[in-house]
Design a protein around this motif. Structure first.
Motif, PDB file in Angstrom:
ATOM      1  N   ILE A 134     -42.542-101.260 -45.412  1.00 18.86           N
ATOM      2  CA  ILE A 134     -42.126-100.110 -44.613  1.00 18.86           C
ATOM      3  C   ILE A 134     -42.372 -98.877 -45.459  1.00 18.86           C
ATOM      4  O   ILE A 134     -41.810 -98.739 -46.551  1.00 18.86           O
ATOM      5  CB  ILE A 134     -40.644-100.180 -44.198  1.00 18.86           C
ATOM      6  CG1 ILE A 134     -40.370-101.443 -43.379  1.00 18.86           C
ATOM      7  CG2 ILE A 134     -40.277 -98.947 -43.378  1.00 18.86           C
ATOM      8  CD1 ILE A 134     -38.911-101.605 -42.987  1.00 18.86           C
ATOM      9  N   ASP A 135     -43.229 -97.996 -44.986  1.00 16.18           N
ATOM     10  CA  ASP A 135     -43.552 -96.784 -45.716  1.00 16.18           C
ATOM     11  C   ASP A 135     -42.567 -95.691 -45.314  1.00 16.18           C
ATOM     12  O   ASP A 135     -42.547 -95.229 -44.177  1.00 16.18           O
ATOM     13  CB  ASP A 135     -44.990 -96.364 -45.382  1.00 16.18           C
ATOM     14  CG  ASP A 135     -45.488 -95.224 -46.273  1.00 16.18           C
ATOM     15  OD1 ASP A 135     -44.649 -94.558 -46.910  1.00 16.18           O
ATOM     16  OD2 ASP A 135     -46.711 -95.003 -46.317  1.00 16.18           O
ATOM     17  N   TRP A 136     -41.738 -95.269 -46.266  1.00 11.13           N
ATOM     18  CA  TRP A 136     -40.730 -94.234 -46.039  1.00 11.13           C
ATOM     19  C   TRP A 136     -41.186 -92.884 -46.595  1.00 11.13           C
ATOM     20  O   TRP A 136     -40.374 -91.983 -46.795  1.00 11.13           O
ATOM     21  CB  TRP A 136     -39.412 -94.619 -46.709  1.00 11.13           C
ATOM     22  CG  TRP A 136     -38.800 -95.901 -46.219  1.00 11.13           C
ATOM     23  CD1 TRP A 136     -38.868 -97.128 -46.808  1.00 11.13           C
ATOM     24  CD2 TRP A 136     -38.012 -96.077 -45.034  1.00 11.13           C
ATOM     25  NE1 TRP A 136     -38.183 -98.056 -46.070  1.00 11.13           N
ATOM     26  CE2 TRP A 136     -37.639 -97.455 -44.973  1.00 11.13           C
ATOM     27  CE3 TRP A 136     -37.578 -95.228 -44.018  1.00 11.13           C
ATOM     28  CZ2 TRP A 136     -36.859 -97.980 -43.952  1.00 11.13           C
ATOM     29  CZ3 TRP A 136     -36.802 -95.746 -42.993  1.00 11.13           C
ATOM     30  CH2 TRP A 136     -36.451 -97.105 -42.970  1.00 11.13           C
ATOM     31  N   SER A 137     -42.499 -92.714 -46.836  1.00 16.99           N
ATOM     32  CA  SER A 137     -42.983 -91.534 -47.551  1.00 16.99           C
ATOM     33  C   SER A 137     -43.122 -90.299 -46.682  1.00 16.99           C
ATOM     34  O   SER A 137     -43.234 -89.187 -47.206  1.00 16.99           O
ATOM     35  CB  SER A 137     -44.337 -91.835 -48.204  1.00 16.99           C
ATOM     36  OG  SER A 137     -45.344 -92.048 -47.222  1.00 16.99           O
ATOM     37  N   GLY A 138     -43.151 -90.450 -45.347  1.00 15.23           N
ATOM     38  CA  GLY A 138     -43.425 -89.283 -44.518  1.00 15.23           C
ATOM     39  C   GLY A 138     -42.626 -89.271 -43.235  1.00 15.23           C
ATOM     40  O   GLY A 138     -41.863 -90.201 -42.932  1.00 15.23           O
TER      41      GLY A 138
END
Length: 393
Positions: free
Chosen positions: A91-95
């Protein structure tokens, strides 16, 4: 062993869909939280279909949102967005997701997290926790409930709904902005960078932090016209590989990761790569004809490794900001015109978004980007996951 239930709401926001949770419905332990959310959405799925979960097997529908009371005095709620990989346990929480941002205000009001007027417009002050940014949502209300039905039409969404106006404050970054991205709107200090990508060539790019980190390239540099549709790009494996290589190396140049390999493996959501061109006519996915005179430019954006079916919300914000600043790849295409709104063509039709830009002490500053979207609750209740997931971490 039975199943474990969690209160949730399935919502459309703009041209995306996601599963929304209150923060107090999820564990504080991030590893356990992510394990639960991956199982909710149906990832990782080597079949690429997310059949055993709530995801829709596209980058626009494999999304998760967590909303809770804000700890900041200048905001009402904190909003955390997760872009779940379909095939991988990431899960990409970067943006941020600009489309689902439009559903955060309605969700917060319906959940009692925000006081709202019985009638009129509710102002919801949102803290976007992924990118440390403030957003203002203007949500229509009637008889104490969020208005969801209406006549606002959004290309990429079949049915009209109520308009929700979104203001992204200081989208180019401030003292609170993501320092890992270089701490400013242009992390390299350049409006256009020349980037050598081994095995693919050298490309002229605008690298920008506005809403989300984004990369803009002229379609001609990719051998494209700028009016391509999803099937034209997503069936072209070599082109997708080239785009990912450009994206990964540009992310390193922006200071977002140490290596291109790290970007591809751990940061699939941001930065996004978009290619832009002078207007060219095409038939949108709805069957509607988009003529060159209908738009200022054409724009296409890749999301999670594939061409997006419309335009991401934060991509639209970055596009408007780049379009407002002389010298960028985007601004060159509009011949340096200062536009109140940039209208662009995307695969599903057209869209307009505005950015307020001014030059201060020789530096361009964007104070606000504005766009309109719509949102609607699709289902609410509880999501179920196997109880074994709770014991696996």
């Amino acid at each position: 062993m039975g199943q474990y239930s969690i209160p949730a709401v399935y919502m459309r926001g703009g041209t995306s869909k996601g599963v929304f949770f209150r923060s107090d419905s999820l564990p504080e332990d991030k590893a356990l939280r992510d394990s639960i959310l991956l199982r909710v959405i149906g990832s990782p799925d080597p079949y690429g279909k997310q059949i055993d979960g709530m995801g829709g097997a596209t980058s626009s529908t494999s999304k998760l949102v967590v909303v809770g009371h804000s700890s900041r005095a200048d905001c009402d709620v904190d909003y955390l967005f997760g872009a779940a990989s379909i095939e991988n346990a990431v899960i990409d929480w970067s943006g941020n997701c600009g489309n689902l941002t439009s559903a955060v205000g309605p969700f917060a009001i319906a959940q009692g997290l925000v006081d709202a007027p019985a009638n009129g417009i509710a102002i919801v002050r949102i803290w976007q926790a992924n990118i440390n940014a403030r957003i203002i949502a203007h949500v229509p209300m009637k008889n104490g409930e969020v208005v969801e039905d209406g006549d606002f039409e959004l290309d990429g969404v079949t049915f009209p709904a109520a308009e929700i106006r979104i203001e992204f404050l200081d989208p180019g970054g401030s003292d609170d902005a993501e320092t890992a991205a270089g701490g400013g709107m242009f992390p390299t200090g350049n409006l256009v960078d020349s980037l050598d990508v081994p095995g693919h060539g050298t490309f002229a790019l605008t690298l920008i932090n506005a809403g989300n980190p984004a990369i803009f390239i002229d379609a001609k540099e990719l051998g494209l016209q700028g009016n391509e549709m999803q099937q034209d790009v997503n069936s072209h494996a070599a082109l997708l590989d080239r785009c990912e290589a450009i994206r990964a190396h540009a992310a390193v140049r922006m200071g977002l990761a140490a290596t291109p390999e790290e970007v591809t493996a751990q940061r699939p959501h941001t930065p996004k790569l978009a290619f832009v061109s002078l207007p060219r006519g095409y038939v949108a996915s709805s069957g509607k004809r988009v003529e060159p005179q209908d738009v200022h430019i054409n724009a296409r954006i890749l999301s999670m490794g594939k061409l997006h079916h419309a335009m991401t919300g934060t991509g639209a914000v970055a596009l408007a900001v780049a379009g407002a600043i002389p010298g960028t790849v985007v601004n060159r295409l509009v011949n340096g015109m200062q536009l109140d709104q940039l209208r662009f063509g995307h695969p599903s039709g057209t869209m307009a978004v505005g950015a307020e830009a001014l030059e201060r002490d020789g530096t361009w500053v964007v104070t606000k980007a504005i766009m309109s979207r719509s949102a609607r609750r699709l289902m609410q209740g509880e999501v179920l996951i196997p109880a074994s997931v709770m014991k696996a971490v």
